[in-house]
Design a protein around this motif. Structure first.
Motif, PDB file in Angstrom:
ATOM      1  N   ALA A  63       0.861  -1.188   0.000  1.00 45.64           N
ATOM      2  CA  ALA A  63       0.000   0.000   0.000  1.00 45.64           C
ATOM      3  C   ALA A  63       0.895   1.235   0.000  1.00 45.64           C
ATOM      4  CB  ALA A  63      -0.900  -0.011   1.229  1.00 45.64           C
ATOM      5  N   ASP A  64       0.323   2.382  -0.341  1.00 46.87           N
ATOM      6  CA  ASP A  64       1.137   3.608  -0.353  1.00 46.87           C
ATOM      7  C   ASP A  64       0.226   4.832  -0.344  1.00 46.87           C
ATOM      8  OD1 ASP A  64       3.517   5.043  -0.412  1.00 46.87           O
ATOM      9  OD2 ASP A  64       3.506   5.209  -2.597  1.00 46.87           O
ATOM     10  N   THR A 110       0.630   0.023  -4.994  1.00 51.33           N
ATOM     11  CA  THR A 110      -0.300   1.132  -5.188  1.00 51.33           C
ATOM     12  C   THR A 110       0.362   2.236  -5.998  1.00 51.33           C
ATOM     13  OG1 THR A 110      -1.447   0.666  -3.127  1.00 51.33           O
ATOM     14  CG2 THR A 110      -1.569   2.923  -3.932  1.00 51.33           C
ATOM     15  N   ASN A 139      -2.194  -1.682  -7.889  1.00 48.43           N
ATOM     16  CA  ASN A 139      -3.383  -1.310  -7.115  1.00 48.43           C
ATOM     17  C   ASN A 139      -3.743   0.122  -7.494  1.00 48.43           C
ATOM     18  OD1 ASN A 139      -5.443  -1.312  -5.127  1.00 48.43           O
ATOM     19  ND2 ASN A 139      -4.066  -0.283  -3.695  1.00 48.43           N
ATOM     20  N   VAL A 141      -5.413   3.494  -7.287  1.00 49.95           N
ATOM     21  CA  VAL A 141      -6.137   4.349  -6.343  1.00 49.95           C
ATOM     22  C   VAL A 141      -6.278   5.745  -6.931  1.00 49.95           C
ATOM     23  CG1 VAL A 141      -5.393   3.083  -4.275  1.00 49.95           C
ATOM     24  CG2 VAL A 141      -4.060   5.058  -5.026  1.00 49.95           C
ATOM     25  N   HIS A 159     -14.712  13.529  -5.307  1.00 52.39           N
ATOM     26  CA  HIS A 159     -14.568  12.065  -5.273  1.00 52.39           C
ATOM     27  C   HIS A 159     -14.978  11.368  -6.580  1.00 52.39           C
ATOM     28  CE1 HIS A 159     -16.088   7.990  -4.276  1.00 52.39           C
ATOM     29  NE2 HIS A 159     -15.069   7.943  -3.443  1.00 52.39           N
ATOM     30  N   TYR A 163     -12.894   9.418 -10.131  1.00 50.88           N
ATOM     31  CA  TYR A 163     -13.084   8.132 -10.812  1.00 50.88           C
ATOM     32  C   TYR A 163     -13.342   8.327 -12.312  1.00 50.88           C
ATOM     33  CZ  TYR A 163     -12.948   5.136  -6.663  1.00 50.88           C
ATOM     34  OH  TYR A 163     -12.544   4.430  -5.555  1.00 50.88           O
ATOM     35  N   ALA A 232      -9.584  -1.147  -4.937  1.00 44.41           N
ATOM     36  CA  ALA A 232     -10.225  -1.306  -3.626  1.00 44.41           C
ATOM     37  C   ALA A 232     -11.322  -0.287  -3.376  1.00 44.41           C
ATOM     38  CB  ALA A 232      -9.182  -1.216  -2.514  1.00 44.41           C
ATOM     39  N   GLY A 233     -11.931   0.207  -4.415  1.00 44.50           N
ATOM     40  CA  GLY A 233     -12.973   1.227  -4.217  1.00 44.50           C
ATOM     41  C   GLY A 233     -14.160   0.646  -3.474  1.00 44.50           C
ATOM     42  N   ALA A 234     -14.623   1.343  -2.455  1.00 44.10           N
ATOM     43  CA  ALA A 234     -15.730   0.830  -1.649  1.00 44.10           C
ATOM     44  C   ALA A 234     -17.051   1.508  -2.008  1.00 44.10           C
ATOM     45  CB  ALA A 234     -15.424   1.042  -0.173  1.00 44.10           C
ATOM     46  N   SER A 235     -16.983   2.743  -2.505  1.00 43.43           N
ATOM     47  CA  SER A 235     -18.204   3.489  -2.831  1.00 43.43           C
ATOM     48  C   SER A 235     -18.871   2.880  -4.063  1.00 43.43           C
ATOM     49  CB  SER A 235     -17.835   4.944  -3.135  1.00 43.43           C
ATOM     50  OG  SER A 235     -16.944   4.983  -4.236  1.00 43.43           O
ATOM     51  N   GLY A 238     -16.817   3.688  -6.932  1.00 39.54           N
ATOM     52  CA  GLY A 238     -15.591   2.886  -6.906  1.00 39.54           C
ATOM     53  C   GLY A 238     -15.848   1.475  -7.408  1.00 39.54           C
ATOM     54  N   THR A 252     -13.544  -4.983   2.128  1.00 42.32           N
ATOM     55  CA  THR A 252     -13.529  -5.053   3.585  1.00 42.32           C
ATOM     56  C   THR A 252     -14.965  -5.345   3.986  1.00 42.32           C
ATOM     57  OG1 THR A 252     -11.875  -3.298   3.478  1.00 42.32           O
ATOM     58  CG2 THR A 252     -12.720  -3.826   5.647  1.00 42.32           C
ATOM     59  N   ASN A 405      -6.647 -10.923   1.707  1.00 39.68           N
ATOM     60  CA  ASN A 405      -5.556  -9.982   1.725  1.00 39.68           C
ATOM     61  C   ASN A 405      -5.198  -9.877   3.208  1.00 39.68           C
ATOM     62  OD1 ASN A 405      -3.888  -7.964   0.644  1.00 39.68           O
ATOM     63  ND2 ASN A 405      -5.378  -6.384   1.163  1.00 39.68           N
TER      64      ASN A 405
HETATM   65  C1  FMN Z   1      -7.071  -3.384   1.159  1.00 38.38           C
HETATM   66  C2  FMN Z   1      -7.107  -1.937   0.796  1.00 38.38           C
HETATM   67  C3  FMN Z   1      -5.934  -1.320   0.408  1.00 38.38           C
HETATM   68  C4  FMN Z   1      -5.923   0.031   0.067  1.00 38.38           C
HETATM   69  N1  FMN Z   1      -4.744   0.610  -0.265  1.00 38.38           N
HETATM   70  C5  FMN Z   1      -4.704   1.932  -0.498  1.00 38.38           C
HETATM   71  C6  FMN Z   1      -3.470   2.548  -0.754  1.00 38.38           C
HETATM   72  O1  FMN Z   1      -2.418   1.902  -0.748  1.00 38.38           O
HETATM   73  N2  FMN Z   1      -3.455   3.889  -0.985  1.00 38.38           N
HETATM   74  C7  FMN Z   1      -4.595   4.639  -0.989  1.00 38.38           C
HETATM   75  O2  FMN Z   1      -4.515   5.854  -1.210  1.00 38.38           O
HETATM   76  N3  FMN Z   1      -5.809   4.071  -0.751  1.00 38.38           N
HETATM   77  C8  FMN Z   1      -5.870   2.749  -0.484  1.00 38.38           C
HETATM   78  N4  FMN Z   1      -7.083   2.156  -0.206  1.00 38.38           N
HETATM   79  C9  FMN Z   1      -8.304   2.982  -0.260  1.00 38.38           C
HETATM   80  C10 FMN Z   1      -9.105   2.694  -1.524  1.00 38.38           C
HETATM   81  O3  FMN Z   1      -8.340   2.946  -2.675  1.00 38.38           O
HETATM   82  C11 FMN Z   1     -10.400   3.504  -1.586  1.00 38.38           C
HETATM   83  O4  FMN Z   1     -10.136   4.873  -1.710  1.00 38.38           O
HETATM   84  C12 FMN Z   1     -11.251   3.282  -0.362  1.00 38.38           C
HETATM   85  O5  FMN Z   1     -11.515   1.905  -0.231  1.00 38.38           O
HETATM   86  C13 FMN Z   1     -12.564   4.075  -0.421  1.00 38.38           C
HETATM   87  O6  FMN Z   1     -13.303   3.747  -1.566  1.00 38.38           O
HETATM   88  P1  FMN Z   1     -13.833   4.873  -2.546  1.00 38.38           P
HETATM   89  O7  FMN Z   1     -12.604   5.554  -3.100  1.00 38.38           O
HETATM   90  O8  FMN Z   1     -14.592   4.150  -3.625  1.00 38.38           O
HETATM   91  O9  FMN Z   1     -14.668   5.799  -1.743  1.00 38.38           O
HETATM   92  C14 FMN Z   1      -7.121   0.807   0.125  1.00 38.38           C
HETATM   93  C15 FMN Z   1      -8.317   0.178   0.523  1.00 38.38           C
HETATM   94  C16 FMN Z   1      -8.321  -1.170   0.867  1.00 38.38           C
HETATM   95  C17 FMN Z   1      -9.613  -1.809   1.308  1.00 38.38           C
END
Ligand code: FMN
Length: 458
Positions: A63-64, A110, A139, A141, A159, A163, A232-235, A238, A252, A405
């Protein structure tokens, strides 16, 4: 039944970061942890990579972030003091050394679409794919741009628009990797003084909203061309992005039911984007504390609870959420923070505290207290190898994820425990490979099988 099939049935990545205290604030103080100083040495990362390779792990993921969290007390002080993702060195530069010391282990890293031009990104990943012989993943981001304001790395883009920009970014980099150099363009004809055939090397022409380009890719095709795309986008936005581009998605999931819904949703979105949903692997992020027996596990848990840094945890949470918890009196009701888009966190604190209207003090205590390890603790795998393996199987069967992970705790000692205790148990049950498959030399083939070294676009 899991474990009866031929070959590995579980994908396992290990998450780390090139910082003194990856993931677990304060754990750099643990006597068995070497990350505090090791993170800035080749020797440390080479020994970790070799250890993971001996255990046949899929990939080591770095990650970074760029920038320093400065929300808590409106200062960088708490982050610097407790080492909350600072200091941090660049993982891209660490990977070639770890790759040179290994032959099979994959690496993912990342790299932000907001901080680096697509042309540069394409060249960096082609370089890594060449130097690792096809073992690299990216990865993707879009990054939290609050941090970027102070560094001058990027303008502040909302935000969802980040994307949109990343969609265009992906179109550009994938075209650089896939379309610029035809197969066979490198002819290496000494007689005619022809290294490459100009008729088979093309400029990528692009004039979009965000990017303009008229250039051939600078690197010749690497084994995978496009790195394995992680996201890893959660929204909701994303997830749409992941469904369109990603091959491995980090999630997650907070529970089984919600988890199954989310995994199903991701696969539906991929199908709707015209992709084969089986070309999308989903990995659940879990902290890991594993020990030989119950007593040892309790000792590890006690270390974790004792050494977790309250100040570090609060500084990190404030950085993530953008809310300075020091700016409110302890007895302010958290409902006063509702305007700040923290609904899910606040609801969670309400449930966890059992109070109808918890205060900022309650929220701070909640944020500063690490979860107590227990076999059923949310987002944590804890216990003996048998207990942890049982739990992993349960997650896969009940949610449909393809693997994990893992975030071993504390990082150095935890990785050793994982390799020495958990991996043999998973292998004994037929859940993890005992050796890498020579017919799957690239990272993409490890996920999608022999002959699938190349990215398929939607
Ligand atoms: C396992 C995991 C690793 C992630 N690693 C990074 C990372 O290295 N750098 C970063 O800026 N964000 C990281 N994120 C954040 C995601 O890129 C993302 O911004 C976040 O899950 C929120 O989702 P959204 O951008 O769709 O709102 C990580 C998230 C997860 C779950």
């Amino acid at each position: 039944m899991l474990g009866k099939q031929k070959g590995p049935v579980m994908h396992v990545n290990v998450l780390t970061q090139c910082i003194p205290a990856p993931l677990f604030e304060g754990m750099w103080r643990h006597p068995d942890d070497q990350t505090a100083t090791g993170y800035r040495s080749f020797e440390y990362w080479i020994s970790i990579a070799r250890q993971l390779e001996e255990s046949c792990i899929d990939a080591l993921f770095f990650a970074d972030i760029h920038g320093v969290y400065d929300t808590y007390h409106g200062s960088i002080g708490p982050s610097v003091r407790h080492s909350v993702q600072i200091p941090a060195i660049d993982p891209v530069l660490v990977i070639p050394a770890a790759a040179a010391a290994t032959r099979h282990l994959g690496f993912a890293v990342t790299y932000s679409t907001s901080y680096h031009a697509p042309y540069q990104c394409a060249r960096v990943f082609s370089t890594l794919d060449h130097l690792t012989n096809g073992r690299i993943g990216w990865n993707i981001v879009t990054s939290d741009l609050r941090l970027a304001r102070a560094t001058g790395l990027s303008a502040d883009i909302p935000h969802d628009e980040r994307y949109d920009r990343a969609d265009e970014y992906l179109d550009v980099v994938v075209r650089l990797w896939e379309d610029s150099w035809e197969d066979g363009a490198v002819v290496l004809d000494r007689e005619s003084d022809s290294f490459a055939d100009p008729a088979r090397v093309h400029r990528v022409e692009h004039a979009g909203r965000w990017f303009t380009l008229s250039a051939p890719h600078q690197a010749e095709p690497s084994p995978q061309r496009t790195p394995v795309l992680y996201q890893a986008g959660a929204s909701s936005r994303g997830r749409s992005f992941a469904a369109r581009h990603a091959e491995v998605v980090f999630v997650t999931l907070s529970g089984f039911r919600q988890g199954r819904e989310l995994v199903t949703d991701l696969r539906h979105r991929a199908a709707a984007a015209g992709r084969d949903p089986s070309r999308l692997k989903v990995l659940q992020g879990m902290c890991l504390i594993v020990a030989e027996d119950g007593e040892q596990a309790r000792a590890r848990a006690a270390d974790y609870l004792r050494l977790s840094s309250k100040g570090g945890l609060i500084a990190k949470w404030c950085g993530w959420s953008g809310v300075d918890l020091a700016a409110y009196a302890e007895d302010t009701p958290v409902s006063a923070l509702r305007a700040q888009d923290l609904h899910s966190v606040i609801e969670f604190v309400e449930q966890a505290s059992g109070k109808l209207d918890p205060t900022v003090g309650d929220l701070r205590d909640f944020v500063a207290t690490p979860q107590r390890p227990h076999p059923y603790t949310r987002l944590m795998l804890y216990g003996t190898p048998e207990q942890v393996a049982d739990r992993m199987v349960e997650w896969i069967e009940r949610t449909g994820v393809d693997g994990f992970n893992l975030m071993p705790c504390p990082p150095t000692r935890g990785m050793r425990d994982m390799c020495e205790l958990l991996v043999p148990e998973l292998q004994r049950r037929g859940l993890l490979r005992k050796q890498y498959d020579a017919a799957e030399p690239t990272l993409r083939e490890r996920y999608f099988g022999t002959g699938n070294a190349r990215y398929t676009r939607s």
